[in-house]
Design a protein around this motif. Sequence first.
Motif: not given
Lengths: 287, 414
Positions: A77-85, A105-107, A159-165, A215-216
């Motif tokens: 989850a955090v890996g995807v969020e980091l790259v996408l984020g 909107m993104l948030l 998780d990535a959908w919700q927390w990438t923002p 944090l994530r």
Amino acid sequence: MKRVLAFKHGMLAPLVALLVLIVGFPLAYALYLSVTDYKLTDRGAPAFVGIDNFVSTLVNSDFWEAFGTTALYVVMAVGVELVLGLAIALALQKQKWAKDLTRSMLLAPMFITPIAVGLTFRFLLNDQIGAIPAMLRSVGIDYDFFGPGRALMTLAAIDAWQWTPFMVLLLLAGLESIPKQPLEAARVDGGSAWYVFRRITLPMLAPVLVIAVLLRALDALKVFEYVFATTRGGPGTETQTIQYFTYQTGIQFFRLGEASSMAFVVLVVVLTLIILTFRRVEKGRAS
Amino acid sequence: MTASCAGTGGPASPESSGLGDIPKGTQGTVRILMENVPDTDIVMDLVDDFNAEYPDITVDIESLTFDQMRDKLVSSFQAPDPTYDLIVVDNPWMVDFADAGFLEPLDERIASTTDYNADDFFTPLVDITKVDGTTYGVPFYNYALGYLYNSDDLAAASLSVPTTLDELVSTSQALTSDDKSGIAMQPQRGYKIFEEWANWLFAAGGSIYDEEGNPTLDTPEAKAALEAYIDVYSNSAPSNSLSWAFDEAFRSVSSGQSASMISYNWNLPALNDPEGAAGSLAGKFKLAPMPGGKQVLGSWSWAIPSNSAASDAAWAFTSWVTSQDVDIDRVISGGAAIRSSTLEDPGVLTDGFGSDYYDAVKQILSDAAPLSAGANGEEMIQAVGTELNEAVAGTKSVDDALAAAQAAVVKIQG
């Protein structure tokens, strides 16, 4: 000098008192439960069992399996969020118009309660009534989102959908705080965009990246709602995360003493990882 | 200070007559916790009628979703000032709550209530309320399962209702087509798959416990039942439905995407409701006992917490709402059956949901057994349900899953 110190300590006292009350008491209570045989169905004071609960937790293979599942979930989850984020933050940094609108909107996903997100995706991904499988089928793809070998990835994707923002928010702030001069100097010297990103932007963003990931990761470690709303830990035990396992032991099966010891073992492991991470960051800064 | 928080054991029991016939002038407030289901709404609608007989008793009903209920109940049991005076207890909780001393024994109240006719309750429902020979509850409603099917689909395939496990398999396959599944299943890990599969186990001639109460989940019958279940899941159930629970299966059947399901008997009125989820399919659904004639029974029972602050008033409401006359009104309104005589009442047969339906319910409730007996029922159900799900997911062999399930039950329940 003594007066100054006394004043300093005096100023700290309300904060310390507050911390003892809101953090210390629950922790002390959980620690007390973890050395007893307390069950929710007990009446009368529970018996003191010393470290028995901790021993049984440490030798419980199901506990460590759940721990491993959670660690894998956090990494995905955090890996995807980091790259996408990071990608989104870099794009937003360059945005000229309607910045506030795009960012607000993104948030939006962050403001939805996780249990509602879990339930929404439970039906969105449902093979018969869900919109996503229907769209995939229209292009010839049949994919079981909650099937064996896939369910944990699906939860990580939710998780990535919700927390990438959240990642975007932190990294965007970090990017905007980077001084412009080194970047301009590198460009003037003929550095390519990739070179500037890799050699200047990333190193200067490193402290923010570490904090954002930390944090994530800490938040993702607490995953419960998505599991509860969708798979209930299945197929088999593939999505049985440590929080779900602890919930089952303590609340569903009443063994609150044992569950408290599990929570403490998780706390110790996580605290150790945090301390090691911070030390490494400090060393990096010093060098 | 921390030591004083856990296991303080609640207060001493308040004054309780322990008797059945509660005077009409009794005063008090009965705070009730119930599950957020249609049956609770039906009970709420009956409160005014109760107050016509007991004007000085206030009935205050709080409803919560199932997952929220038990925590609130346990907190109330342990609290110096209880939150609830009357509760409904799910069957896997009954032994744990009774063993913990949370519930008031009701044998004397039942025996001393005039014209209560407790023998009229279906025996399998009453069995769930007894722990070591003492009665701790009276039936509220049943969660017995049955075979629910779209009669048009069955007729179009020239099939009759399956009466054996083999017929259940072959019928499910025959009802499967390119655009419709033969049966919607609920193989979600834990309670759901165990609740569904145990019906297959009974149909195969197996059991969960033997006569002495020993678990019997590693028998040849259990193996045949699990192999049949996996076969049907693989070939006749909606694709990619491994995490499905009741909601998804119901939607699949009511939307016409599946021809049948094994589910709670009281779903039939909901499926046949013209205003309900089935739309134009309403009226086409029928209920039958499970192939083999024996089915899984879930049940909720009224129980009075031992720390109830208004136990006499609580019994006044319990005995009134479960009395023969009131039960008839409740069942006509769509409530789940608990009394045998109610299902023979002319008013029910005329004004209710059809004599065929009640006949099937009566057969179902006459031969049904719960998933768990003994302490730690919840944990036992979760453990077995996890092993079964592993077998269906293909991550464990049938033999290994059943051996692990048997070992888990022995470990958890002794």
